[in-house]
Write a protein that holds these residues in place. Sequence first.
Motif, short mmCIF file in Angstrom:
data_model
loop_
_atom_site.label_atom_id
_atom_site.label_comp_id
_atom_site.label_asym_id
_atom_site.label_seq_id
_atom_site.Cartn_x
_atom_site.Cartn_y
_atom_site.Cartn_z
N THR A 195 9.55 31.59 1.14
CA THR A 195 9.36 30.46 0.24
C THR A 195 9.33 29.17 1.05
O THR A 195 10.00 29.04 2.07
N LEU A 196 8.53 28.21 0.56
CA LEU A 196 8.39 26.90 1.20
C LEU A 196 8.32 25.84 0.11
O LEU A 196 7.86 26.13 -1.01
N ASN A 197 8.74 24.64 0.43
CA ASN A 197 8.54 23.55 -0.52
C ASN A 197 8.51 22.21 0.20
O ASN A 197 8.95 22.09 1.34
N GLY A 198 7.98 21.23 -0.49
CA GLY A 198 7.93 19.89 0.07
C GLY A 198 7.72 18.85 -1.01
O GLY A 198 7.22 19.14 -2.10
N SER A 199 8.11 17.63 -0.71
CA SER A 199 7.87 16.50 -1.61
C SER A 199 6.47 15.98 -1.37
O SER A 199 6.09 15.74 -0.23
N ALA A 200 5.74 15.80 -2.49
CA ALA A 200 4.38 15.26 -2.34
C ALA A 200 4.07 14.31 -3.50
O ALA A 200 3.16 14.56 -4.26
N LEU A 201 4.82 13.30 -3.65
CA LEU A 201 5.90 12.78 -2.80
C LEU A 201 7.07 12.32 -3.68
O LEU A 201 6.93 12.25 -4.90
N ALA A 202 8.19 11.95 -3.03
CA ALA A 202 9.29 11.30 -3.74
C ALA A 202 8.92 9.83 -3.96
O ALA A 202 8.49 9.14 -3.04
N LEU A 203 9.10 9.34 -5.19
CA LEU A 203 8.55 8.04 -5.54
C LEU A 203 9.33 6.82 -5.06
O LEU A 203 8.72 5.81 -4.67
N PRO A 204 10.68 6.81 -5.09
CA PRO A 204 11.37 5.53 -4.87
C PRO A 204 11.01 4.83 -3.56
O PRO A 204 10.67 3.64 -3.56
N ARG A 205 11.07 5.55 -2.44
CA ARG A 205 10.83 4.89 -1.16
C ARG A 205 9.34 4.68 -0.91
O ARG A 205 8.97 3.76 -0.16
N ILE A 206 8.49 5.52 -1.52
CA ILE A 206 7.05 5.25 -1.47
C ILE A 206 6.77 3.94 -2.20
O ILE A 206 6.01 3.08 -1.72
N LEU A 207 7.38 3.78 -3.38
CA LEU A 207 7.19 2.55 -4.13
C LEU A 207 7.74 1.36 -3.35
O LEU A 207 7.10 0.30 -3.29
N ALA A 208 8.90 1.53 -2.71
CA ALA A 208 9.47 0.46 -1.88
C ALA A 208 8.51 0.10 -0.76
O ALA A 208 8.29 -1.09 -0.47
N GLY A 209 7.93 1.14 -0.12
CA GLY A 209 6.99 0.90 0.97
C GLY A 209 5.75 0.16 0.52
O GLY A 209 5.25 -0.74 1.22
N ILE A 210 5.23 0.51 -0.66
CA ILE A 210 4.05 -0.18 -1.19
C ILE A 210 4.38 -1.63 -1.50
O ILE A 210 3.64 -2.55 -1.12
N LEU A 211 5.49 -1.86 -2.20
CA LEU A 211 5.84 -3.24 -2.57
C LEU A 211 6.02 -4.11 -1.34
O LEU A 211 5.56 -5.26 -1.31
N GLU A 212 6.67 -3.57 -0.32
CA GLU A 212 6.98 -4.39 0.84
C GLU A 212 5.79 -4.54 1.78
O GLU A 212 5.53 -5.64 2.30
N ASN A 213 5.07 -3.47 2.03
CA ASN A 213 3.97 -3.52 3.01
C ASN A 213 2.71 -4.14 2.44
O ASN A 213 1.86 -4.62 3.20
N TYR A 214 2.55 -4.11 1.11
CA TYR A 214 1.35 -4.64 0.48
C TYR A 214 1.57 -6.04 -0.11
O TYR A 214 0.70 -6.58 -0.78
N GLN A 215 2.75 -6.65 0.15
CA GLN A 215 2.99 -7.98 -0.40
C GLN A 215 2.18 -9.04 0.34
O GLN A 215 1.94 -8.95 1.55
N THR A 216 1.71 -10.00 -0.43
CA THR A 216 1.01 -11.16 0.13
C THR A 216 1.67 -12.41 -0.47
O THR A 216 2.54 -12.31 -1.35
N GLU A 217 1.24 -13.56 -0.05
CA GLU A 217 1.79 -14.80 -0.62
C GLU A 217 1.38 -14.97 -2.07
O GLU A 217 2.03 -15.71 -2.83
N ASP A 218 0.32 -14.28 -2.50
CA ASP A 218 -0.17 -14.39 -3.88
C ASP A 218 0.35 -13.29 -4.79
O ASP A 218 0.12 -13.34 -6.00
N GLY A 219 1.02 -12.28 -4.22
CA GLY A 219 1.49 -11.17 -5.03
C GLY A 219 1.44 -9.86 -4.25
O GLY A 219 1.28 -9.86 -3.03
N ILE A 220 1.55 -8.77 -4.96
CA ILE A 220 1.55 -7.46 -4.33
C ILE A 220 0.24 -6.76 -4.62
O ILE A 220 -0.10 -6.49 -5.79
N LYS A 221 -0.51 -6.44 -3.58
CA LYS A 221 -1.79 -5.76 -3.73
C LYS A 221 -1.54 -4.27 -4.02
O LYS A 221 -0.60 -3.68 -3.47
N ILE A 222 -2.35 -3.69 -4.85
CA ILE A 222 -2.23 -2.26 -5.17
C ILE A 222 -3.14 -1.48 -4.22
O ILE A 222 -4.30 -1.86 -4.01
#
Length: 423
Positions: free
Chosen positions: A382-409
């Motif tokens: 048996t094998l398994n994996g996260s594809a993906l866990a949301l909280p830190r992915i969401l944190a990464g998107i909010l932080e890495n995609y932030q601009t002075e005008d807002g957060i790009k999607i």
Amino acid sequence: MLQVTFIKAHKEDIIARLAKRNIDATQMINDAIAFDEDRKALQTSLDNTKAESNALSKEIGNLFKSGETQKANLLKEKTTQLKDAIKNFEQELKDKVDALDELLYKIPNVPNPIVPAGNTDEDNEETFKEGDIPKLHDNALPHWELAKKYNIIDFELGNKITGAGFPVYIGKGARLQRALIAYFLDKNTAAGYTEYQVPHLVNEASGFGTGQLPDKEGQMYHVTADNLYLIPTAEVPATNIFRDTLLNENDLPITITGYTPCFRREAGSYGAHVRGLNRLHQFDKVEILRVERPDNSYQALDSMVNHVKSILQDLKLPYRILRLCGGDLGFTSALTYDFEVFSTAQDRWLEVSSVSNFETFQANRLKLRFKNSEGKNELCHTLNGSALALPRILAGILENYQTEDGIKIPDVLVPYTGFEMIS
């Protein structure tokens, strides 16, 4: 759970490989072998006593038929003694089997030979890195501040309703969360994984089947009135679909994906490193799971790793892959690769996925087998994996995609969110 036959055949190798987990397993391994020898001796004594009792019963029957009643009655006294002995042997055998099982449940899985030795996450080996770390504007914020600024996640409201670690997602924050779940499921099903919706509570047998019990009992929320556990991951109910199952070889591989909320007590987790979405008691996750033939499981593991890579590439997040060392390896895993996304605003790596091969460890606990080409029953991998866990992915998107005008999607999510910017 390790098989006793495997332990006997590979005793020294098992002890040496478990040492990578910083465990001296010598006593446990020796005890398991001794318990099994005692079990076999008791089973032999029980079988011999039953055979003697059966033979005596036949002899008594023949004596009654031939009119030798007195002799038959004398022998009946001996059968009473044998029946008492049988009951004693059966109880001793049960006690020995229970003791052996209890011991085997405590022995962790044997690390794959390529697992590096080490004590902590600092000893994990980086095997791959991809993506450029963005340069943020001077007023860049960590995600918990961005969440407050744009009113998309309310941590204080979650604390009021339930407690710390139970955030409330609002407006575009909730929509982005839902978009990630839908995108992950679509990506997984397009790769051949069948979507399942599974229960969010499991019974004790399911917890033992995948190894959360007894190892992680203190980390799970327990509904004591019904003796049910809130799931820490979709791995638990999804894998237990196949508990006590005999598959045909042509049924394999089995590939599953599913979305669930996940619940983890995470007792003792405090400090800035767990602030915001970094560590939660309730979070959403999309899981992938495979049931494989033993000779194909490591090829399948590579396929799962590449699949998670493709998701992070689509999201255009900087990430790296770590091969976990023995000291950081989960109890049930033989080999685990962790994916981490770089949080530019926090200047640290955040784990977003673990992809693991459990080999036969879970299958033995689950009694999950398949009938091979020779017609013999064999344990699955048996094998398994996260594809993906949301909280830190969401944190990464909010932080890495932030601009002075807002957060790009991220572009890949726009069809799911219906908007390109949080502002």
